[in-house]
Design a protein around this motif. Structure first.
Motif: not given
Ligand code: IPM
Ligand code: MG
Length: 351
Positions: A144-147, A155-159
Motif C-alpha cells: 500500500e502507498k500513501t501520500r 509498505l513492504c510485505v512478504y508472506t
C-alpha cells in the motif's frame, strides 16, 4: 510442437530488438519443425497514445491466452515525469502481477569474447556465471502507498509462501548448476528480511541439504559482486533488492544489452524480456544491441516450451556472433560498431 506466442514490442528500441529475436524464433521453428504462431499487441507509451492505458485489456487478454510472451521495453520521455499517475511502466508491473509471474530469472553470464567490454578487470570475470532470482510480485513494489502534503509511505510485505516458492526454485536451479545458493536480505534492519532469512534457512535445511547456502546483507552483496563475482552461483532476493542488484550485475558481462530475463509463475507460461529499458536516446537509429532480447527468446524456448536443444542453439549462435567480433556500440567495438540488424543477422546465420 505448436505454440502461441504473444509479442509485445513496446517503445523506443523495443520494436527494433524484438524484430531480431522474432527472426531467430522463426528460424528455429523452420529448422526444427515447430509451428509458432505470433500475435502482436501494443504496450507501454505507444498503448497510452493509442488507447490511454499502458496495458489495454486486449493486450492483457492476449498475454493470458498465449503460451509465452516476448516483451521488448517500455517508457518514453513524454511520460517520464515521475509524478504522473498513469505511466508506461505500470504495464509491466500489471503484467507480472496479473499473470502471477513471481520469479524473475536474471542470468549474468560473462562471455569470454567480450570480457573487455566490462568496466571490471578481465581477471575478475573469468568464469563468471550468476543467476539472480528476483522475487517479482511482492514487497515494497506492491504494498500500500500513501501520500499527503508532507509525507509518503510504501509498505513492504512478504508472506511465508511467497518466500518459500523462491527458495524452492533457487534450490532446484542451484542443484543443476554449481550447487551454491546465496540469499540476499537486510535482516539486520528489516522485519520482512528477518522473515525472509528464517524461511530460507528452514526450507534449505529441510529440502536442500545438498545445496551450500549462505546469507548476505544487500549492502555487502553489492560490494562482493564486484570484488569476487566468480564466487556467486544462484542468488535469491526480494523484489527491490533484486531490481538494483541485477542492474549492477549487468556490468559484469559489460552491458545491459547482454542480459536477458525470464519471469515465471506456477505453470509454464512466462514473460521474456531484456533487462534494459526503451533507451529513447538511441531509438530509431538501428544501433541497439539485440543480443539480450535474442537470449530472452532462448529462455522462452527453454522455460515455457521445454525446447532445451533449440534454446542452446540460440545461445551458441550468440556466442558465435560475439566471438566473430560482431559488436554493437554498447560493447565498445574496436572497429566499427555493428548495427542491430547486423548483430541479428550474425546470430541468424549461425542458426
Ligand atoms: C526492471 C525495471 C522495472 C522494475 C520498472 C520499469 C518498473 O526497472 O524490470 O528491472 O523496477 O521492475
Ligand atoms: Mg530495473
Amino acid at each position: 510442437m505448436k505454440a502461441h506466442l504473444a509479442v509485445l514490442p513496446g517503445d523506443g528500441i523495443g520494436p527494433e530488438v524484438v524484430a531480431e529475436a522474432l527472426a531467430c524464433l522463426q528460424a528455429v521453428a523452420a529448422r526444427h519443425g515447430h509451428d509458432f504462431r505470433f500475435d502482436e499487441a501494443p504496450v507501454g507509451a505507444c498503448a497510452m497514445d493509442a488507447t490511454g492505458a499502458p496495458l489495454p485489456p486486449a493486450t492483457l487478454a492476449l498475454a493470458k491466452r498465449a503460451d509465452a510472451i516476448l516483451f521488448g521495453a517500455i517508457g518514453a520521455p513524454k511520460y517520464s515525469d515521475p509524478s504522473l499517475m498513469v505511466r508506461p511502466e505500470l504495464a509491466i508491473l500489471q503484467l507480472r502481477r496479473e499473470l502471477g509471474l513471481y520469479a524473475n530469472l536474471r542470468p549474468a553470464t560473462c562471455f569470454r569474447a567480450v570480457l573487455d567490454a566490462s568496466p571490471l578487470r578481465p581477471e575478475l570475470l573469468e568464469g563468471v556465471d550468476i543467476l539472480v532470482i528476483r522475487e517479482l510480485t511482492g514487497g515494497i513494489y506492491f504494498g500500500e502507498k500513501t501520500r499527503t502534503e508532507t509525507s509518503a509511505s510504501d509498505l513492504c510485505v512478504y508472506t511465508v509462501p511467497e518466500v518459500e516458492r523462491i527458495v524452492r526454485l533457487g534450490g532446484r536451479l542451484a542443484r543443476g548448476r554449481r550447487g551454491k545458493l546465496t540469499s540476499v536480505d537486510k535482516a539486520n534492519v528489516l522485519e520482512t528480511s528477518r522473515l525472509w532469512r528464517s524461511v530460507v534457512s528452514r526450507v534449505a535445511a529441510a529440502e536442500f541439504a545438498d545445496v551450500a547456502l549462505d546469507h548476505m546483507y544487500i549492502d555487502a552483496a553489492t560490494m562482493h559482486l564486484l570484488r569476487r563475482p566468480a564466487d556467486f552461483d544462484v542468488v535469491i532476493t526480494e523484489n527491490m533488492f533484486g531490481d538494483i542488484l541485477t542492474d549492477e550485475a549487468s556490468m559484469l558481462p559489460g552491458s545491459l544489452g547482454l542480459c536477458p530475463s525470464a519471469s515465471l509463475g506456477d505453470g509454464t507460461r512466462g514473460l521474456y524480456e531484456p533487462i534494459h529499458g526503451s533507451a529513447p536516446d538511441i531509438a530509431g537509429r538501428g544501433i541497439a544491441n539485440p543480443y539480450a532480447t535474442i537470449l530472452s527468446a532462448a529462455l522462452l524456448l527453454r522455460h515455457s516450451l521445454g525446447l532445451e536443444r533449440e534454446a542452446q542453439a540460440i545461445e551458441a549462435a550468440v556466442v558465435g556472433a560475439l566471438e566473430s567480433g560482431v559488436r554493437t556500440a554498447d560493447l565498445r567495438p574496436t572497429g566499427t560498431a555493428a548495427t542491430t540488424r547486423e548483430a541479428g543477422a550474425a546470430v541468424l546465420a549461425r542458426l
